[in-house]
Write a protein that holds these residues in place. Sequence first.
Motif, PDB file in Angstrom:
ATOM      1  N   HIS A 115       0.856  -1.132  -0.068  1.00 35.79           N
ATOM      2  CA  HIS A 115      -0.041   0.021  -0.079  1.00 35.79           C
ATOM      3  C   HIS A 115       0.963   1.367  -0.041  1.00 35.79           C
ATOM      4  CE1 HIS A 115       1.036  -0.384   4.393  1.00 35.79           C
ATOM      5  NE2 HIS A 115       0.754   0.894   4.456  1.00 35.79           N
ATOM      6  N   ASP A 117       0.429   4.931   1.856  1.00 39.53           N
ATOM      7  CA  ASP A 117      -0.241   5.482   3.145  1.00 39.53           C
ATOM      8  C   ASP A 117      -1.062   6.767   2.709  1.00 39.53           C
ATOM      9  OD1 ASP A 117       1.158   3.959   4.976  1.00 39.53           O
ATOM     10  OD2 ASP A 117       2.741   5.453   5.535  1.00 39.53           O
ATOM     11  N   TRP A 257       9.824   7.421   3.864  1.00 37.60           N
ATOM     12  CA  TRP A 257       9.588   7.387   2.292  1.00 37.60           C
ATOM     13  C   TRP A 257       8.531   7.966   1.902  1.00 37.60           C
ATOM     14  CZ3 TRP A 257       7.985   3.868   6.685  1.00 37.60           C
ATOM     15  CH2 TRP A 257       6.504   3.726   6.937  1.00 37.60           C
ATOM     16  N   HIS A 264       4.786   0.090   0.152  1.00 37.43           N
ATOM     17  CA  HIS A 264       5.273  -0.678   1.140  1.00 37.43           C
ATOM     18  C   HIS A 264       4.301  -1.691   1.781  1.00 37.43           C
ATOM     19  CE1 HIS A 264       3.483   2.733   3.112  1.00 37.43           C
ATOM     20  NE2 HIS A 264       3.364   1.759   4.306  1.00 37.43           N
ATOM     21  N   ARG A 279       4.708   6.517  13.782  1.00 45.53           N
ATOM     22  CA  ARG A 279       4.894   7.169  12.432  1.00 45.53           C
ATOM     23  C   ARG A 279       4.459   8.612  12.520  1.00 45.53           C
ATOM     24  NH1 ARG A 279       0.814   4.901   8.169  1.00 45.53           N
ATOM     25  NH2 ARG A 279       0.031   7.176   8.339  1.00 45.53           N
TER      26      ARG A 279
HETATM   27 MN    MN Z   1       1.628   2.204   5.687  1.00 52.39          MN
END
Ligand code: MN
Length: 293
Positions: A115, A117, A257, A264, A279
């Motif tokens: 996926h 984000d 990223w 990812h 995150r």
């Molecule tokens: Mn993710």
Amino acid sequence: MPIKIRQVGPCFAGEVEDFDMAKPLSAEDAAAIHAGMDEYAVLTFRDQKVTDEQQLAFTLGLGEIEPPSKASLRAEDDFRLPPTFADVSNLDKHNQPMARDDRRRLFAIGNRLWHSDSSFKKIPAKYSLLHALKVPSKGGNTEFADMRAAYDALDDETKAEVEGLVCEHSQIYSRQQCGFFDLTDEERERFAPVRQTLVRTHPVTGRKSLYLASHAGGIAGWPDPEARLFLRDLIEHATQPQFVYAHNWRVGDLVMWDNRQTMHRARAFPVDQPRDMRRTTLAGEAPTAEQVA
Ligand code: MN
Ligand code: OGA
């Protein structure tokens, strides 16, 4: 001293050497990190002993943070981290690993599917910054795929076919793929699909990339089964080993990223072991496609 980056992936992904994120970020370093992200799309930083506040300060030094949103099944009184963080751990608010059949966990492990984000948001995310505080004794890698290299490797006919296509993204679709259908009406409403273009062009480098995710469950104007199978073929193409970097986490790693140029996925690990991952996310600039009511 200028930032040094060593390539660690097959066609992308670099490790930033000798960097201390706990120190205030200079304008020069911020510019070098952005340039590194434009080139490598994934940057890793080893041995970063930073608090949540320091991670947030570093993130804010690179841009605007994505506004907090209810993208998980955690209720607010159940948060372990400040609302500016996505809790990517397997832990409840008492820092205990969630039970195997915990509904929050079963929803969250949907990120073991490839996926990008926030592709299920109208304005999807720019960068994600994931900091590891506890890692399991085995498993739990994160894998990244370079969607620019995947685009470049398409044949001309497929490049023509994907050009201009618009996909529908929702967490409902990604969870359906792993057999998770247990959503309330309120959650279904909250996870209503949004539209994203399938081919993105990077605003700085001009490189094209495939904007794919398991959240993509339809293509505007296509019959659903045909769309899903086409998207599955593209994801299969884009995640071949020559496009993939696997990050083997150590405590203190921070990996950043670019969601516009990569996909990812998390890999499985023992259910009873804590994996504490935090995150922060930088906001994207604009929708990638027109939305329809
Ligand atoms: Mn993710
Ligand atoms: C994320 C994510 C993967 C992992 O932080 O967005 O998908 O390995 N993480 O935890």
